[in-house]
Design an enzyme around this catalytic site. Structure first.
Site, PDB file in Angstrom:
ATOM      1  N   CYS A 159      -6.045  -9.392   4.763  1.00 30.53           N
ATOM      2  CA  CYS A 159      -7.200  -8.231   5.213  1.00 30.53           C
ATOM      3  C   CYS A 159      -8.226  -9.121   5.890  1.00 30.53           C
ATOM      4  O   CYS A 159      -8.516  -9.254   6.983  1.00 30.53           O
ATOM      5  CB  CYS A 159      -7.789  -7.877   3.974  1.00 30.53           C
TER       6      CYS A 159
ATOM      7  N   ASP B 166      11.588   3.168   4.497  1.00 31.52           N
ATOM      8  CA  ASP B 166      11.327   1.754   4.902  1.00 31.52           C
ATOM      9  C   ASP B 166      12.389   1.530   5.763  1.00 31.52           C
ATOM     10  O   ASP B 166      13.761   1.809   5.405  1.00 31.52           O
ATOM     11  CB  ASP B 166      10.999   0.857   3.687  1.00 31.52           C
TER      12      ASP B 166
ATOM     13  N   LYS C  44     -13.644   0.253   8.028  1.00 26.37           N
ATOM     14  CA  LYS C  44     -12.663  -0.774   7.176  1.00 26.37           C
ATOM     15  C   LYS C  44     -12.625  -2.077   7.607  1.00 26.37           C
ATOM     16  O   LYS C  44     -12.578  -3.093   6.821  1.00 26.37           O
ATOM     17  CB  LYS C  44     -11.247   0.012   7.644  1.00 26.37           C
TER      18      LYS C  44
ATOM     19  N   ARG D 235      -8.330   0.751   0.800  1.00 24.38           N
ATOM     20  CA  ARG D 235      -9.618  -0.161   0.610  1.00 24.38           C
ATOM     21  C   ARG D 235      -9.316  -0.743  -0.776  1.00 24.38           C
ATOM     22  O   ARG D 235     -10.282  -1.140  -1.509  1.00 24.38           O
ATOM     23  CB  ARG D 235     -10.851   0.430   0.917  1.00 24.38           C
TER      24      ARG D 235
ATOM     25  N   TYR E  13      -2.575 -16.377  -2.321  1.00 21.83           N
ATOM     26  CA  TYR E  13      -3.931 -16.348  -1.548  1.00 21.83           C
ATOM     27  C   TYR E  13      -5.002 -16.212  -2.574  1.00 21.83           C
ATOM     28  O   TYR E  13      -6.127 -16.276  -2.254  1.00 21.83           O
ATOM     29  CB  TYR E  13      -3.862 -15.301  -0.387  1.00 21.83           C
TER      30      TYR E  13
ATOM     31  N   ILE F 171       0.758  -1.191   0.103  1.00 27.54           N
ATOM     32  CA  ILE F 171      -0.041  -0.061   0.151  1.00 27.54           C
ATOM     33  C   ILE F 171       0.863   1.232  -0.148  1.00 27.54           C
ATOM     34  O   ILE F 171       0.650   2.124  -0.816  1.00 27.54           O
ATOM     35  CB  ILE F 171      -0.870   0.021   1.355  1.00 27.54           C
TER      36      ILE F 171
HETATM   37  N1  SAJ Z   1     -12.498 -15.450  -1.521  1.00 30.37           N
HETATM   38  C1  SAJ Z   1     -13.392 -16.473  -1.333  1.00 30.37           C
HETATM   39  N2  SAJ Z   1     -14.385 -16.294  -1.989  1.00 30.37           N
HETATM   40  C2  SAJ Z   1     -14.897 -15.107  -2.616  1.00 30.37           C
HETATM   41  C3  SAJ Z   1     -14.114 -14.106  -2.638  1.00 30.37           C
HETATM   42  C4  SAJ Z   1     -12.745 -14.232  -2.037  1.00 30.37           C
HETATM   43  O1  SAJ Z   1     -12.865 -17.694  -0.910  1.00 30.37           O
HETATM   44  O2  SAJ Z   1     -15.834 -15.218  -2.932  1.00 30.37           O
HETATM   45  C5  SAJ Z   1     -11.022 -15.677  -1.058  1.00 30.37           C
HETATM   46  C6  SAJ Z   1      -9.880 -15.324  -1.882  1.00 30.37           C
HETATM   47  O3  SAJ Z   1      -9.801 -16.395  -2.649  1.00 30.37           O
HETATM   48  C7  SAJ Z   1      -9.099 -14.854  -0.943  1.00 30.37           C
HETATM   49  C8  SAJ Z   1      -9.604 -14.136   0.221  1.00 30.37           C
HETATM   50  O4  SAJ Z   1     -10.965 -14.588   0.097  1.00 30.37           O
HETATM   51  O5  SAJ Z   1      -7.948 -16.003  -0.340  1.00 30.37           O
HETATM   52  C9  SAJ Z   1      -9.509 -12.627   0.165  1.00 30.37           C
HETATM   53  O6  SAJ Z   1      -9.569 -12.129  -1.166  1.00 30.37           O
HETATM   54  P1  SAJ Z   1     -10.592 -10.933  -1.642  1.00 30.37           P
HETATM   55  O7  SAJ Z   1     -10.258 -10.490  -3.083  1.00 30.37           O
HETATM   56  O8  SAJ Z   1     -11.860 -10.837  -1.141  1.00 30.37           O
HETATM   57  O9  SAJ Z   1      -9.650  -9.591  -0.841  1.00 30.37           O
HETATM   58  P2  SAJ Z   1      -8.313  -8.999  -0.478  1.00 30.37           P
HETATM   59  O10 SAJ Z   1      -7.770  -9.463   0.693  1.00 30.37           O
HETATM   60  O11 SAJ Z   1      -7.537  -9.147  -1.707  1.00 30.37           O
HETATM   61  O12 SAJ Z   1      -8.901  -7.536  -0.564  1.00 30.37           O
HETATM   62  C10 SAJ Z   1      -9.788  -7.050   0.512  1.00 30.37           C
HETATM   63  C11 SAJ Z   1     -10.531  -6.008  -0.064  1.00 30.37           C
HETATM   64  N3  SAJ Z   1     -11.502  -5.955   0.655  1.00 30.37           N
HETATM   65  C12 SAJ Z   1     -13.036  -5.862   0.031  1.00 30.37           C
HETATM   66  O13 SAJ Z   1     -13.262  -6.334  -0.948  1.00 30.37           O
HETATM   67  C13 SAJ Z   1     -14.111  -5.728   1.127  1.00 30.37           C
HETATM   68  C14 SAJ Z   1      -9.838  -4.756  -0.453  1.00 30.37           C
HETATM   69  O14 SAJ Z   1     -10.803  -3.902  -0.919  1.00 30.37           O
HETATM   70  C15 SAJ Z   1      -9.184  -4.250   0.545  1.00 30.37           C
HETATM   71  O15 SAJ Z   1      -8.615  -3.106   0.356  1.00 30.37           O
HETATM   72  C16 SAJ Z   1      -8.349  -5.223   1.177  1.00 30.37           C
HETATM   73  O16 SAJ Z   1      -9.077  -6.402   1.763  1.00 30.37           O
HETATM   74  C17 SAJ Z   1      -7.619  -4.626   2.492  1.00 30.37           C
HETATM   75  O17 SAJ Z   1      -6.640  -4.400   2.226  1.00 30.37           O
HETATM   76  O18 SAJ Z   1      -8.268  -4.528   3.641  1.00 30.37           O
END
Ligand code: SAJ
Length: 421
Positions: free
Chosen positions: A258, A30, A204, A152, A314, A11
């Site tokens: 996250c 950093d 958040k 976000r 991930y 970020i």
């Molecule tokens: N996943 C599932 N099923 C789904 C969606 C995701 O199993 O339907 C899994 C993914 O494979 C992964 C995990 O969930 O392992 C997280 O993936 P993600 O794409 O949902 O989220 P992140 O962690 O990459 O990013 C999230 C985002 N938050 C939301 O969408 C509410 C992003 O906007 C945030 O900025 C980020 O967290 C953060 O920094 O908090």
């Protein structure tokens, strides 16, 4: 404006580079010498589409400099990691945030703005950061403007989302909100949502918790479908045709820095009030075990010895393996089940990860897809010819069926087919 960002990770670096490319003078700080050295040589140290080009541009403009020491600036942005503590509720570990704030306090001057972007437990800005600044002799809201502006953005889309997403500006006082708006107004095209620091912190955390809980619901549905011999993926597809239903996608578990982390920050501050959030975490954390169990079933049918894992990141199309459920699955397959395990991931460079698919699948009894990388969606079937048994367990539902292979996913596996089929 002179902006100093502390933390040049997923970020902090894109944010710093963005400000630089919008004409600001940016110092990126950093503690990791190798990160700073790489940036000083003009190279980004992490995979994020467009970031290398953006960094090169920032350097060409003469607006970005990386270093290990803090110096005076108009605005300080803290974007350092906040892992979970290893305590009962896995609360928010503020060590890096506190150390970053301590490192900037000696350089603070009246009129400066301090922004915390790191994800933090509710009430941290008011109850922990503000007292630190006030103990140094400043009045927050008058001398120093303190704001929590949670990031976000979605990894893989960071540069675009930084600009276009709405941004929460959570000020400790109204004057702090105004100061925060001036900073993000430089490049944010989305709405600048003004709020208090406390509501911003909790918002958040709830955004990611919302997703975690909904993914848990999908994962629980997979377990129901397995038990009752009903295709849960078909159920999800159908249910989601209802205008007010959006069941998320099941998978091998929830990773990343996250969703697998943030819910605990709420739980730790209010354990009695959060049974649903805790249960969702438990369901998602149980998925690697569920997958290993199914792998065992398939392997025992085939008298198999070698499992090939496709994907450690991930999620799809990123190189990030933080909290990845794949790590737990691979570990269990090796340690507890003694399979020969080969791992292929074109995005993640580690010495235990094959970069050659042909080699990874050779003599394998089962291919297990754990990440939805684009490369896997169009996988070359010829490359799989050297497998011993041509079975695929696709936990992300991205592989097209093929008469030549036995394709299982989280929808069509069921207790009955596992035992009798
Ligand atoms: N996943 C599932 N099923 C789904 C969606 C995701 O199993 O339907 C899994 C993914 O494979 C992964 C995990 O969930 O392992 C997280 O993936 P993600 O794409 O949902 O989220 P992140 O962690 O990459 O990013 C999230 C985002 N938050 C939301 O969408 C509410 C992003 O906007 C945030 O900025 C980020 O967290 C953060 O920094 O908090």
């Amino acid at each position: 404006m002179k902006i100093l960002t502390i933390g040049l990770g997923y970020i902090g670096l894109p944010t710093a580079v963005m400000f630089a490319n919008y004409g600001q003078e940016v110092i990126g700080v950093d503690v990791k010498k190798e990160v700073v050295a790489s940036l000083q040589n003009g190279r980004v140290h992490l995979e994020e589409p467009g970031l290398q080009t953006a960094l090169s541009e920032a350097i060409r403009l003469g607006n970005f400099k990386a270093q290990t020491n803090v110096e005076n600036a108009d605005t300080f942005i803290v974007a350092v990691p906040t892992p979970n503590k290893k305590d009962q509720y896995m609360s928010c570990d503020l060590t890096y945030v506190i150390s970053a704030v301590n490192s900037l306090i000696p350089y603070l001057q009246k009129g400066n703005t301090v922004i915390i972007e790191s994800t933090i437990a509710p009430r941290t800005t008011n109850d922990i950061i503000m007292p630190m600044i006030e103990e140094a002799g400043f009045k927050v809201g008058q001398d120093i403007f303190l704001v929590h502006c949670p990031e976000r953005v979605l990894p893989g889309q960071i540069l675009n989302e930084l600009r276009t997403n709405n941004r929460i500006i959570g000020g400790v006082t109204p004057a702090c909100v105004e100061a925060g708006k001036k900073v993000y107004g430089i490049f944010v095209e989305g709405e600048l949502i003004t709020s208090s620091a406390t509501a911003a912190e909790l918002s958040k955390l709830m955004e990611n918790t919302y997703r975690d809980v909904n993914i848990a619901l999908a994962n629980e549905l997979v377990k129901v479908g397995y038990e009752l011999d009903i295709d849960s993926l078909e159920v999800i597809e159908m249910a989601n045709k209802h205008p007010r239903v959006n069941i998320h996608q099941p998978g091998p578990g929830v990773g990343g820095h996250c969703l697998a982390v943030d819910p605990y920050f709420i739980i730790a501050e209010a354990p009695e009030q959060t049974p649903l959030i805790q249960q969702a975490r438990a369901i998602n954390t149980s998925m690697p075990n569920f997958v290993v169990d199914k792998i065992n079933n398939i392997m025992s049918k085939n008298n198999g010895k070698k499992v090939t894992i496709l994907g450690v990141a991930y999620k799809g199309n990123v190189d990030d393996i933080r909290e990845s459920p794949a790590l737990k699955i691979i570990d269990q397959l090796k340690q507890e089940n003694n399979y020969e395990v080969s791992v292929f991931d074109p995005h993640v460079k580690q010495d235990w990860i094959e970069d050659n698919l042909d080699h990874a699948v050779e003599n394998s009894d089962l291919l297990v897809v754990l990440t939805d990388h684009n490369e896997f969606k169009i996988i070359d079937r010829d490359a799989l010819k050297t497998m011993k048994h041509r079975w695929i367990l696709d936990t992300k539902n991205i592989i097209q069926p093929d008469t030549d292979m036995t394709l299982l996913n989280l929808g069509n596996i069921s207790k009955r087919t596992m035992i009798n089929g």
